[in-house]
Design a protein around this motif. Structure first.
Motif, PDB file in Angstrom:
ATOM      1  N   ASN A  37       2.970  -6.951   7.022  1.00  0.00           N
ATOM      2  CA  ASN A  37       2.788  -8.358   6.652  1.00  0.00           C
ATOM      3  C   ASN A  37       1.322  -8.683   6.412  1.00  0.00           C
ATOM      4  O   ASN A  37       0.972  -9.372   5.443  1.00  0.00           O
ATOM      5  N   ASP A  38       0.458  -8.180   7.295  1.00  0.00           N
ATOM      6  CA  ASP A  38      -0.969  -8.475   7.163  1.00  0.00           C
ATOM      7  C   ASP A  38      -1.534  -7.923   5.866  1.00  0.00           C
ATOM      8  O   ASP A  38      -2.360  -8.569   5.207  1.00  0.00           O
TER       9      ASP A  38
ATOM     10  N   PRO B  58      -8.786  -6.292  -0.168  1.00  0.00           N
ATOM     11  CA  PRO B  58      -8.516  -5.081   0.629  1.00  0.00           C
ATOM     12  C   PRO B  58      -8.521  -5.388   2.126  1.00  0.00           C
ATOM     13  O   PRO B  58      -9.455  -6.018   2.638  1.00  0.00           O
ATOM     14  N   TYR B  59      -7.462  -4.982   2.798  1.00  0.00           N
ATOM     15  CA  TYR B  59      -7.322  -5.245   4.239  1.00  0.00           C
ATOM     16  C   TYR B  59      -8.183  -4.252   5.019  1.00  0.00           C
ATOM     17  O   TYR B  59      -8.243  -3.077   4.685  1.00  0.00           O
ATOM     18  N   GLU B  60      -8.810  -4.755   6.067  1.00  0.00           N
ATOM     19  CA  GLU B  60      -9.709  -3.886   6.837  1.00  0.00           C
ATOM     20  C   GLU B  60      -9.624  -4.252   8.311  1.00  0.00           C
ATOM     21  O   GLU B  60      -9.552  -5.420   8.678  1.00  0.00           O
ATOM     22  N   ILE B  61      -9.600  -3.242   9.164  1.00  0.00           N
ATOM     23  CA  ILE B  61      -9.679  -3.439  10.613  1.00  0.00           C
ATOM     24  C   ILE B  61     -11.082  -3.029  11.040  1.00  0.00           C
ATOM     25  O   ILE B  61     -11.472  -1.869  10.923  1.00  0.00           O
TER      26      ILE B  61
ATOM     27  N   CYS C  89      -9.988   3.763   9.216  1.00  0.00           N
ATOM     28  CA  CYS C  89      -8.955   3.756   8.174  1.00  0.00           C
ATOM     29  C   CYS C  89      -9.156   2.596   7.203  1.00  0.00           C
ATOM     30  O   CYS C  89      -9.824   1.605   7.511  1.00  0.00           O
ATOM     31  N   ARG C  90      -8.589   2.781   5.997  1.00  0.00           N
ATOM     32  CA  ARG C  90      -8.648   1.778   4.937  1.00  0.00           C
ATOM     33  C   ARG C  90      -7.223   1.564   4.402  1.00  0.00           C
ATOM     34  O   ARG C  90      -6.377   2.461   4.503  1.00  0.00           O
ATOM     35  N   PHE C  91      -7.005   0.397   3.840  1.00  0.00           N
ATOM     36  CA  PHE C  91      -5.685   0.054   3.324  1.00  0.00           C
ATOM     37  C   PHE C  91      -5.818  -0.425   1.878  1.00  0.00           C
ATOM     38  O   PHE C  91      -6.701  -1.229   1.570  1.00  0.00           O
ATOM     39  N   SER C  92      -4.960   0.071   0.991  1.00  0.00           N
ATOM     40  CA  SER C  92      -5.008  -0.333  -0.422  1.00  0.00           C
ATOM     41  C   SER C  92      -3.597  -0.673  -0.917  1.00  0.00           C
ATOM     42  O   SER C  92      -2.632   0.066  -0.637  1.00  0.00           O
ATOM     43  N   LEU C  93      -3.468  -1.777  -1.656  1.00  0.00           N
ATOM     44  CA  LEU C  93      -2.183  -2.154  -2.240  1.00  0.00           C
ATOM     45  C   LEU C  93      -1.846  -1.263  -3.431  1.00  0.00           C
ATOM     46  O   LEU C  93      -2.737  -0.817  -4.163  1.00  0.00           O
TER      47      LEU C  93
ATOM     48  N   LEU D 287      -1.156   1.962   0.583  1.00  0.00           N
ATOM     49  CA  LEU D 287      -1.617   3.264   1.079  1.00  0.00           C
ATOM     50  C   LEU D 287      -2.530   3.057   2.285  1.00  0.00           C
ATOM     51  O   LEU D 287      -3.309   2.100   2.338  1.00  0.00           O
ATOM     52  N   ILE D 288      -2.407   3.980   3.229  1.00  0.00           N
ATOM     53  CA  ILE D 288      -3.328   4.009   4.372  1.00  0.00           C
ATOM     54  C   ILE D 288      -4.128   5.311   4.280  1.00  0.00           C
ATOM     55  O   ILE D 288      -3.554   6.407   4.241  1.00  0.00           O
TER      56      ILE D 288
END
Length: 508
Positions: free
Chosen positions: A72-73, A80-83, A101-105, A117-118
């Motif tokens: 969901n996040d 781009p989502y980032e922790i 880690c990185r996250f891409s739609l 993708l993670i």
């Protein structure tokens, strides 16, 4: 058909040096590359179709809270989502790993989001190295700090112990005050051990080693450490036990620290079992030490034990738990044993007890003959020059020398010591000996002062005084022009014996 079902794509991503997981819009795993399998512990066949939060179980390192709303996040953001917080992954085989880690739609040709993708990298070893490096820096700083604290503490103890030993000379052994003063001396002896623990974190010196009968030392020092406690000891020591060559003060620290831990583990009292035997370690061994003869010493308590979680961290000075406490005792023990060419292991079980086993190399040489005893009242006299930057030490040392029949003169630094020594030589009233403190704040210390004095008087009789028992000068005093040493703190008897040995050596 997804991108990752194409053979060429799969071959390419499986050559990546970082982990990769493809997750669909429902949060189900569709693909994981080889590195991802290795890091997470999940094969692609096992992971495919499972919820991402079950396969890629990541937690906030500080709060230990799992990121359970990843899909969901990620899907509900336009950037781009980032922790940013440190991440811990808990793998399928129950290992914890540090990750970045990185996250891409992912979108299809119609710009419809199909999943994400993670990309992730295992930085566990890197972070371990960084932690070890930081610990090394902290230990280095701690060494310098503890060395200074020990120096100041030993000066305080010298004043207290000197005055107590002087007071005992005027009291009958039958009087209660004599027993009270003796108890105070024992307390100072234990405080002296504490200062030696602090000095163990300073690498400014070389241990002064001597051949000792470990059977005698073991029983003597265990008895001393247990004095006043509700714990007793049973010994099983081989009659033919070999000797060892060690720094006696440091080995006393090892015994003291281990026994104190045992006493604290048995708050209602009990018995400690101590064994000592000869062992021969072959060339091929699991201890990673050269073959040879060793002494095996076992100290076993029957106390509360140590949690298995804490066992791997017992020698880490920065690790704290309810059972291991907040001290550096076992770190000191480990360092001393290793410095002496030995090794140590600890086994423990909750509510059963703890067993500490350490090995020290044995030697064939014989124990040195004990120093001869001198008469209670010193047979020597003469003028003694004292150099110390602490006024209270100059005063108490002066009183001790007067009690022994000497005429003391005290100065605070090397320049004054040189001037007064020259003046007395010119008058024909030279000093019989000088006692020089090695560390003088803001002035010339003992090392430089003795060089200058020897140029004036090659027959100089000089004693080096310091609380740094491992100082290079204290362990090899003759190489620096000294004829003896006094390790702070010391009693009247130790001062008397040191001066008597000095004058006896020059009279032969």
């Amino acid at each position: 058909m997804s991108y990752f079902e194409e053979k060429n794509i799969r071959n390419i991503v499986n050559k990546f040096h970082e982990g990769l997981i493809f997750v669909d819009r429902e949060g189900k795993v569709q693909f994981i590359n080889h590195i991802g399998e290795k890091i997470t512990g999940w094969t692609e066949n096992l992971a495919k179709g499972k919820a991402i939060v079950d396969v890629f179980r990541i937690f906030n390192e500080k709060t230990n809270i799992q990121y359970v709303n990843l899909t969901n996040d990620i899907l509900n953001t336009d950037i781009p989502y980032e922790i940013t917080n440190p991440i811990i992954l808990r793998s399928r085989n129950h290992q914890e790993k540090d990750l970045i880690c990185r996250f891409s739609l992912l979108q299809d040709k119609n710009s419809t989001i199909t999943g994400y993708l993670i990309y992730f990298t295992d930085i566990t070893e890197k972070k371990k190295f960084e932690r070890e490096f930081q610990n090394a820096l902290r230990l280095n700083s701690l060494g310098k700090l503890s060395s200074g604290i020990a120096h100041d503490f030993n000066n305080v103890l010298t004043t207290i112990l000197g005055n107590i030993s002087l007071a005992k000379l005027d009291v009958s052994e039958e009087e209660e005050i004599f027993s009270l003063l003796t108890e105070a001396e024992l307390g100072i002896e234990k405080a002296r051990i504490m200062t030696q623990q602090l000095l163990s974190f300073s690498n400014d010196g070389v241990s002064a080693k001597e051949t000792i009968d470990i059977a005698h030392i073991l029983q003597e020092f265990v008895s001393f450490t247990l004095s006043g406690s509700n714990v007793t000891c049973e010994y099983l020591i081989a009659d033919d036990l070999w000797n060892i060559e060690v720094d006696k003060t440091q080995i006393n620290q090892v015994i003291h620290n281990v026994v104190i831990n045992a006493v604290q583990a048995m708050p209602i009292g009990g018995t400690i079992n101590i064994e000592a035997h000869n062992v021969q370690i072959p060339s091929e061994n699991s201890f990673n030490v050269p073959e040879g003869n060793f002494i095996r010493i076992v100290i076993q308590d029957h106390g509360i034990g140590i949690d298995p979680v804490d066992l791997p961290h017992l020698f880490d000075p920065f690790y704290q738990s309810n059972l291991t406490g907040k001290g550096m005792g076992l770190t000191v023990v480990h360092d001393i044993i290793v410095q002496h060419g030995g090794f140590i292991s600890i086994d423990s079980e909750l509510d059963v007890g703890t067993t500490v086993i350490f090995y020290l190399p044995a030697v064939e040489s014989k124990v040195a003959a004990p120093l001869k005893e001198h008469a209670t009242s010193s047979p020597h006299s003469g003028k003694v020059l004292i150099m110390d930057d602490e006024d209270v030490i100059r005063r108490v040392l002066g009183k001790m020398l007067k009690q022994l029949g000497y005429l003391p003169t005290a100065v605070a630094n090397g320049d004054d010591a040189i001037q007064i020594y020259q003046e007395n030589m010119a008058k024909g009233t030279p000093f019989s000996a000088v006692i020089l403190d090695l560390t003088i704040r803001g002035g010339m210390g003992g090392e430089e002062t003795v060089k200058r004095l020897l140029q004036i008087d090659p027959k100089l009789k000089a004693i080096a005084s310091s609380g740094y028992s491992t100082d290079k000068i204290m362990t090899n005093f003759s190489d620096f022009g000294f004829s003896g040493t006094l390790i702070k703190p010391y009693k009247v008897k130790e001062l008397e014996d040191t001066l008597a040995d000095l004058f006896d050596a020059f009279s032969t």
